[in-house]
Design a protein around this motif. Sequence first.
Motif, PDB file in Angstrom:
ATOM      1  N   LEU B  46       0.855  -1.175   0.000  1.00 25.70           N
ATOM      2  CA  LEU B  46       0.000   0.000   0.000  1.00 25.70           C
ATOM      3  C   LEU B  46       0.896   1.232   0.000  1.00 25.70           C
ATOM      4  N   VAL B  47       0.630   2.128  -0.920  1.00 28.49           N
ATOM      5  CA  VAL B  47       1.419   3.355  -0.990  1.00 28.49           C
ATOM      6  C   VAL B  47       0.739   4.396  -0.111  1.00 28.49           C
ATOM      7  N   VAL B  48       1.493   4.906   0.840  1.00 23.61           N
ATOM      8  CA  VAL B  48       0.941   5.859   1.794  1.00 23.61           C
ATOM      9  C   VAL B  48       1.600   7.220   1.569  1.00 23.61           C
ATOM     10  N   ALA B  49       0.764   8.224   1.398  1.00 23.11           N
ATOM     11  CA  ALA B  49       1.265   9.590   1.254  1.00 23.11           C
ATOM     12  C   ALA B  49       1.527  10.152   2.638  1.00 23.11           C
ATOM     13  N   VAL B  50       2.756  10.599   2.840  1.00 22.63           N
ATOM     14  CA  VAL B  50       3.177  11.167   4.122  1.00 22.63           C
ATOM     15  C   VAL B  50       3.731  12.566   3.843  1.00 22.63           C
ATOM     16  N   PRO B  51       3.951  13.352   4.873  1.00 20.53           N
ATOM     17  CA  PRO B  51       4.380  14.732   4.619  1.00 20.53           C
ATOM     18  C   PRO B  51       5.624  14.848   3.745  1.00 20.53           C
ATOM     19  N   ASP B  52       6.536  13.899   3.830  1.00 22.02           N
ATOM     20  CA  ASP B  52       7.774  13.995   3.047  1.00 22.02           C
ATOM     21  C   ASP B  52       7.726  13.249   1.724  1.00 22.02           C
ATOM     22  N   GLY B  53       6.604  12.706   1.358  1.00 22.17           N
ATOM     23  CA  GLY B  53       6.525  11.942   0.111  1.00 22.17           C
ATOM     24  C   GLY B  53       5.650  10.723   0.273  1.00 22.17           C
ATOM     25  N   TYR B  54       6.257   9.561   0.088  1.00 17.36           N
ATOM     26  CA  TYR B  54       5.507   8.326   0.216  1.00 17.36           C
ATOM     27  C   TYR B  54       6.314   7.306   1.017  1.00 17.36           C
ATOM     28  N   VAL B  55       5.608   6.386   1.635  1.00 15.94           N
ATOM     29  CA  VAL B  55       6.221   5.148   2.108  1.00 15.94           C
ATOM     30  C   VAL B  55       5.399   4.006   1.512  1.00 15.94           C
ATOM     31  N   ARG B  56       6.053   2.875   1.311  1.00 14.32           N
ATOM     32  CA  ARG B  56       5.329   1.695   0.844  1.00 14.32           C
ATOM     33  C   ARG B  56       5.175   0.759   2.033  1.00 14.32           C
ATOM     34  N   ALA B  57       3.940   0.521   2.377  1.00 11.55           N
ATOM     35  CA  ALA B  57       3.620  -0.335   3.515  1.00 11.55           C
ATOM     36  C   ALA B  57       3.290  -1.723   2.984  1.00 11.55           C
ATOM     37  N   VAL B  58       3.997  -2.717   3.470  1.00  7.81           N
ATOM     38  CA  VAL B  58       3.851  -4.087   2.959  1.00  7.81           C
ATOM     39  C   VAL B  58       3.290  -4.941   4.093  1.00  7.81           C
ATOM     40  N   VAL B  59       2.101  -5.455   3.866  1.00  8.23           N
ATOM     41  CA  VAL B  59       1.404  -6.216   4.913  1.00  8.23           C
ATOM     42  C   VAL B  59       0.850  -7.503   4.315  1.00  8.23           C
ATOM     43  N   PRO B  60       0.527  -8.473   5.160  1.00  4.36           N
ATOM     44  CA  PRO B  60      -0.089  -9.706   4.636  1.00  4.36           C
ATOM     45  C   PRO B  60      -1.412  -9.399   3.932  1.00  4.36           C
ATOM     46  N   ALA B  61      -1.717 -10.198   2.908  1.00  4.62           N
ATOM     47  CA  ALA B  61      -2.902  -9.942   2.098  1.00  4.62           C
ATOM     48  C   ALA B  61      -4.176  -9.880   2.918  1.00  4.62           C
ATOM     49  N   ALA B  62      -4.220 -10.651   3.992  1.00  8.31           N
ATOM     50  CA  ALA B  62      -5.453 -10.740   4.764  1.00  8.31           C
ATOM     51  C   ALA B  62      -5.572  -9.634   5.817  1.00  8.31           C
ATOM     52  N   GLU B  63      -4.542  -8.831   5.980  1.00  7.65           N
ATOM     53  CA  GLU B  63      -4.529  -7.841   7.057  1.00  7.65           C
ATOM     54  C   GLU B  63      -4.898  -6.448   6.546  1.00  7.65           C
ATOM     55  N   ARG B  64      -5.224  -5.582   7.493  1.00  9.43           N
ATOM     56  CA  ARG B  64      -5.544  -4.197   7.155  1.00  9.43           C
ATOM     57  C   ARG B  64      -4.469  -3.284   7.729  1.00  9.43           C
ATOM     58  N   LEU B  65      -4.087  -2.322   6.936  1.00 12.31           N
ATOM     59  CA  LEU B  65      -3.070  -1.371   7.370  1.00 12.31           C
ATOM     60  C   LEU B  65      -3.667  -0.391   8.376  1.00 12.31           C
ATOM     61  N   ASP B  66      -2.911  -0.122   9.416  1.00 12.95           N
ATOM     62  CA  ASP B  66      -3.322   0.861  10.416  1.00 12.95           C
ATOM     63  C   ASP B  66      -2.575   2.162  10.132  1.00 12.95           C
ATOM     64  N   LEU B  67      -3.275   3.115   9.567  1.00 12.53           N
ATOM     65  CA  LEU B  67      -2.628   4.384   9.195  1.00 12.53           C
ATOM     66  C   LEU B  67      -2.173   5.186  10.413  1.00 12.53           C
ATOM     67  N   HIS B  68      -2.833   4.958  11.549  1.00 10.06           N
ATOM     68  CA  HIS B  68      -2.383   5.657  12.767  1.00 10.06           C
ATOM     69  C   HIS B  68      -0.971   5.215  13.134  1.00 10.06           C
TER      70      HIS B  68
END
Lengths: 74, 155
Positions: B46-68
């Motif tokens: 999942l590509v996450v937009a952060v103040p300095d650009g982006y980070v790529r968050a890699v998680v198991p297919a069955a899980e949900r990313l916690d943006l907090h």
Amino acid sequence: MPRTKDAPRARAGDLVIVEGHKVGDARRLGTILEVLGEPGHEHYRVRWEDGRETVFYPSSDATIRPATKAKGAR
Amino acid sequence: MATPVLTTLLDAEGVEYELIPHAHTERASDEAAALGLPPDSVAKTLVVAVPDGYVRAVVPAAERLDLHKVRELVGAGSKRVHLASEDDLGRDYPEFELGAVPPVGGRRDPVFLDGRLSELGDLVFEAGSHDESVRLRADDLRRLADVKVVDICEG
């Protein structure tokens, strides 16, 4: 690091052996169906023991074992 | 098929990998099913937009990313952290199909790798398209990018 060009070229029928990368990982064994790419940058269409077919890009430490020739084969 | 920007990177770095074709899928859990693999052994990026650009968050297919958790990790404070929009992805990741950005390739973003995936020997994820996956060693992914192993899933 790309493999060197003087590495022996694998052939269809040769075996690919991928050791487990972590404790508990099983060794994977496949048969090369087709050699793809140029010498020095070869990759292989492989059928694995579970029946899946993938395109495998080996690293320098991959094990390729030549197919055993039948007696009398040239 | 896999995007050349990814395979070129893997080839240049001498990484051992496999390309695994599968039926077209739009979701990582469907990708896992198409591959015949359990969802916890397939990664989604999942590509996450952060103040300095982006980070790529890699998680198991069955899980949900916690943006907090991502916000805390990047030290964004009260600034907005959100999933990249389709416009963002189309503009900044044109090499990849929408929704199929891999952890590496193209921009050199930091990678947040969920701890459960880092414990696996191999990682399987979309190879920049919705009809082909790539399998490589988790250790190699750590070598290819600025990877932080973190807890970023809900729960």
